[in-house]
Design an enzyme around this catalytic site. Structure first.
Site, PDB file in Angstrom:
ATOM      1  N   GLU A 126      33.120   8.154   3.296  1.00  0.00           N
ATOM      2  CA  GLU A 126      32.649   9.432   3.855  1.00  0.00           C
ATOM      3  C   GLU A 126      33.711   9.912   4.824  1.00  0.00           C
ATOM      4  OE1 GLU A 126      30.284  11.013   2.484  1.00  0.00           O
ATOM      5  OE2 GLU A 126      29.930   9.295   1.192  1.00  0.00           O
TER       6      GLU A 126
ATOM      7  N   CYS B 112      31.988  15.069  12.365  1.00  0.00           N
ATOM      8  CA  CYS B 112      32.444  15.489  11.039  1.00  0.00           C
ATOM      9  C   CYS B 112      31.728  16.775  10.648  1.00  0.00           C
ATOM     10  CB  CYS B 112      32.165  14.391  10.033  1.00  0.00           C
ATOM     11  SG  CYS B 112      30.469  13.830  10.074  1.00  0.00           S
TER      12      CYS B 112
HETATM   13  P1  NAP Z   1      39.976   7.077  11.190  1.00  0.00           P
HETATM   14  O1  NAP Z   1      41.188   7.193  12.001  1.00  0.00           O
HETATM   15  O2  NAP Z   1      40.082   7.310   9.734  1.00  0.00           O
HETATM   16  O3  NAP Z   1      39.381   5.618  11.463  1.00  0.00           O
HETATM   17  C1  NAP Z   1      38.160   5.200  10.899  1.00  0.00           C
HETATM   18  C2  NAP Z   1      38.145   3.698  10.838  1.00  0.00           C
HETATM   19  O4  NAP Z   1      39.146   3.270   9.911  1.00  0.00           O
HETATM   20  C3  NAP Z   1      38.469   3.013  12.156  1.00  0.00           C
HETATM   21  O5  NAP Z   1      37.690   1.857  12.267  1.00  0.00           O
HETATM   22  C4  NAP Z   1      39.927   2.664  11.977  1.00  0.00           C
HETATM   23  O6  NAP Z   1      40.342   1.589  12.772  1.00  0.00           O
HETATM   24  C5  NAP Z   1      39.941   2.278  10.519  1.00  0.00           C
HETATM   25  N1  NAP Z   1      41.264   2.265   9.899  1.00  0.00           N
HETATM   26  C6  NAP Z   1      42.376   2.942  10.238  1.00  0.00           C
HETATM   27  N2  NAP Z   1      43.386   2.646   9.388  1.00  0.00           N
HETATM   28  C7  NAP Z   1      42.897   1.757   8.478  1.00  0.00           C
HETATM   29  C8  NAP Z   1      43.434   1.082   7.353  1.00  0.00           C
HETATM   30  N3  NAP Z   1      44.695   1.239   6.972  1.00  0.00           N
HETATM   31  N4  NAP Z   1      42.627   0.249   6.663  1.00  0.00           N
HETATM   32  C9  NAP Z   1      41.353   0.071   7.017  1.00  0.00           C
HETATM   33  N5  NAP Z   1      40.792   0.676   8.086  1.00  0.00           N
HETATM   34  C10 NAP Z   1      41.545   1.516   8.800  1.00  0.00           C
HETATM   35  O7  NAP Z   1      38.821   8.063  11.705  1.00  0.00           O
HETATM   36  P2  NAP Z   1      38.275   8.209  13.189  1.00  0.00           P
HETATM   37  O8  NAP Z   1      39.298   8.921  14.007  1.00  0.00           O
HETATM   38  O9  NAP Z   1      37.748   6.915  13.677  1.00  0.00           O
HETATM   39  O10 NAP Z   1      37.007   9.148  12.958  1.00  0.00           O
HETATM   40  C11 NAP Z   1      37.090  10.512  12.843  1.00  0.00           C
HETATM   41  C12 NAP Z   1      37.049  10.943  11.381  1.00  0.00           C
HETATM   42  O11 NAP Z   1      35.873  10.465  10.761  1.00  0.00           O
HETATM   43  C13 NAP Z   1      37.007  12.459  11.216  1.00  0.00           C
HETATM   44  O12 NAP Z   1      37.845  12.815  10.144  1.00  0.00           O
HETATM   45  C14 NAP Z   1      35.555  12.730  10.864  1.00  0.00           C
HETATM   46  O13 NAP Z   1      35.340  13.915  10.160  1.00  0.00           O
HETATM   47  C15 NAP Z   1      35.229  11.517  10.058  1.00  0.00           C
HETATM   48  N6  NAP Z   1      33.791  11.281   9.990  1.00  0.00           N
HETATM   49  C16 NAP Z   1      33.133  11.506   8.803  1.00  0.00           C
HETATM   50  C17 NAP Z   1      31.762  11.326   8.729  1.00  0.00           C
HETATM   51  C18 NAP Z   1      31.017  11.584   7.440  1.00  0.00           C
HETATM   52  O14 NAP Z   1      29.873  11.168   7.326  1.00  0.00           O
HETATM   53  N7  NAP Z   1      31.616  12.236   6.480  1.00  0.00           N
HETATM   54  C19 NAP Z   1      31.058  10.897   9.848  1.00  0.00           C
HETATM   55  C20 NAP Z   1      31.761  10.653  11.035  1.00  0.00           C
HETATM   56  C21 NAP Z   1      33.127  10.843  11.097  1.00  0.00           C
HETATM   57  P3  NAP Z   1      41.249   1.823  14.088  1.00  0.00           P
HETATM   58  O15 NAP Z   1      40.401   2.532  15.057  1.00  0.00           O
HETATM   59  O16 NAP Z   1      41.591   0.435  14.498  1.00  0.00           O
HETATM   60  O17 NAP Z   1      42.437   2.622  13.630  1.00  0.00           O
END
Ligand code: NAP
Length: 494
Positions: A265, A299
């Site tokens: 997601e 999001c």
């Molecule tokens: P993110 O940077 O993509 O990180 C999400 C998770 O992925 C974190 O736990 C991060 O860990 C981990 N991660 C990063 N690189 C990775 C890799 N190479 N392999 C595996 N895991 C990895 O997103 P965010 O900044 O936390 O959250 C914001 C984003 O989430 C926005 O784009 C928002 O729209 C989206 N979101 C979507 C929904 C939905 O339901 N569609 C809901 C909420 C949020 P680290 O923190 O250690 O990097």
């Protein structure tokens, strides 16, 4: 709440161990989690998993799967309900952790914790349904059945913006269906994850049913995703990370005997359409709530207001007046309607977008940082934005709203759909024909009519988006648990 904030604050700076393969671990490689309202304050210190520990976490989750998957479903449901009950007992404490570690205002923190409780209760009850599925058609001379089995060891990767609700939702769905999990929390909110894992233990989940593998996404994320015993990955986060996980998971590794299932997601660039035949006051209120709730870091946040030209200037005036009333300050101060953004890096990215926006449109409100220790940014409105502009197309994930003029309702719909994302959207109109059209043609996973585009309620608004917003898994909906199950058909000759 004041007492809870005080109590939680007295725990600031504590060191937290990892929880892997049924035991606590320390690595000495420590991550500092900061209070975004006051980054000189260290909320928690967290040992980071090494790659060896990450490998061990998946291997052990795989080894323990045969035991956990055979645990009677009634017991799994009971533990899931108990988890919800324990979070409810500690609700104000969790609220306070969210205020301090995620920078949520009191109301936003409370919504996050409430959603976590709802997920526990909802998925527990949905599991009762999947435990006794509707029988298939019966062939003469046979007893025919279809049952649901869990998948195996899963990796749960939540974002920081709903650090309790989304993590709890994905984890509880996996556990109640009989899978084991390795949770890789966001590096921005590891203390909340640690507190949640304490609740899982207190609720009575077996210590090897779950691991907490704190560490940076780039360091341990790939290891967890690529492990041959990883059966599924449940991810919520950005588009780029989701696509990378999907790609890595697709490549089979030596010793892997399944296609990994990936539920991803991802981001949004959500639009609210304000029609000329709408209640303008409630439309302006809905846009402001959706754009600036949790500083626009949802999001589902409204980052594009698409307004009919007949009401455009008057709408901007209303918007400006409402934005002027917002107060930005420390999240623990109940007078703040907006807190900080999550980190220094996020603040920089958002401020860069604001500078870009100043060239791409007309700055109507905000436009810069708010003085103070924390990562504060003014609620910002950029009007007259073209659909090709970066601030119209790219997810900013901060308190920045682009406003665009539409010639009429059809044009507004075309502008709203001019995006690679398709998560949430709202339409404000009193014209039934236009609403009917939006129901059919506004291409989003969650459409709202005459209300804001944030605040999905578990059970009522199953949540998930189209296109680059993800796999449309519909969290909090009746089909969600199917992502964690596989069906087996059994036909017996009688
Ligand atoms: P993110 O940077 O993509 O990180 C999400 C998770 O992925 C974190 O736990 C991060 O860990 C981990 N991660 C990063 N690189 C990775 C890799 N190479 N392999 C595996 N895991 C990895 O997103 P965010 O900044 O936390 O959250 C914001 C984003 O989430 C926005 O784009 C928002 O729209 C989206 N979101 C979507 C929904 C939905 O339901 N569609 C809901 C909420 C949020 P680290 O923190 O250690 O990097």
């Amino acid at each position: 709440m004041e007492a809870a904030l005080k109590r939680v604050r007295s725990e600031f700076g504590r060191e937290h161990e990892l929880w892997i393969a049924g035991a606590a671990h320390r690595t000495g490689d420590v991550l500092e989690s900061l209070n975004p309202s006051k980054p000189s304050e260290v909320v928690g210190l967290h040992h980071r998993a090494s790659t060896d520990l990450a490998v061990r976490a998946v291997a052990d989750a795989h080894a323990f799967f045969s035991e956990w998957s055979r645990t009677p479903v009634e017991r799994r449901i009971e533990l899931t309900l108990r988890t919800g009950a324990l979070i409810r007992e500690r609700k104000l404490e969790f609220d306070a952790w969210l205020v301090y570690e995620a920078g949520k205002t009191w109301a936003e923190a409370d919504a996050d914790v409430s959603e976590a409780i709802d997920f526990c209760e909802y998925y527990a009850r949905q599991m009762q349904r999947y435990a006794s599925p509707e029988p298939p058609v019966q062939m003469p001379g046979e007893r025919d059945e279809m049952i649901y089995l869990p998948l195996g060891a899963g990796v749960i990767i939540p974002p920081w913006n709903f650090p309790l609700a989304i993590m709890a939702g994905m984890t509880m769905a996996a556990l109640v269906t009989g899978n084991t999990v390795v949770i890789k929390p966001s590096s921005e909110t590891p203390t909340i994850a640690r507190k949640f894992v304490e609740v899982l233990r207190a609720a009575g989940f077996p210590p090897r049913a779950f691991s907490l593998c704190t560490g940076s996404g780039s360091a341990v994320g790939d290891v967890l995703v690529e492990h041959p015993k990883t059966r599924f990955v449940s991810f919520t986060g950005s588009r780029d990370v989701g696509l990378r996980i999907n790609e890595l998971a697709a490549r089979p590794r030596r010793g892997q005997i399944w296609i990994k299932r990936v539920v991803a997601e991802m981001g949004g660039k959500d639009a609210i359409i304000v029609d000329r035949e709408a209640d303008q006051e409630s439309a302006a209120a809905g846009v402001v709530q959706s754009a600036y709730g949790y500083q626009g870091q949802k999001c589902s946040a409204c980052s594009r207001a698409i307004v009919d030209e007949a009401v455009y200037e008057a709408f901007l005036e209303r918007l400006k007046a409402k934005v002027a009333k917002l107060t930005v300050g420390p999240a623990d101060d109940p007078a703040s309607s907006m807190g900080p953004v999550i980190s220094a890096a996020a603040r920089k990215t958002i401020l860069d977008y604001i500078e870009t926006g100043k060239h791409e449109g007309r700055l109507v409100a905000g436009g810069g940082p708010v003085p103070g220790d924390g990562y504060f940014i003014q609620p910002t409105v950029i009007a007259d934005v073209d659909s090709q502009a970066r601030v119209f197309q790219e997810e900013i994930f901060g308190p920045v709203l682009a406003v665009t003029k539409a010639r009429d309702f059809d044009h507004a719909l075309a502008l709203a759909n001019d995006s690679e994302y398709g998560l949430t959207g709202a339409v404000y109109s009193n014209n039934r024909e236009k609403i009917r059209k939006a129901r059919g043609e506004f291409f989003v996973g969650n459409l709202y009519v005459n209300r804001k585009c944030t605040g999905a309620m578990v059970g009522a608004h199953p949540f998930g988006g189209f296109n680059m917003s993800g796999t449309d898994s519909k969290a909090g909906g009746p089909d969600y648990l199917l992502q964690f199950l596989q069906a087996k058909s059994i036909a017996e000759k009688i």
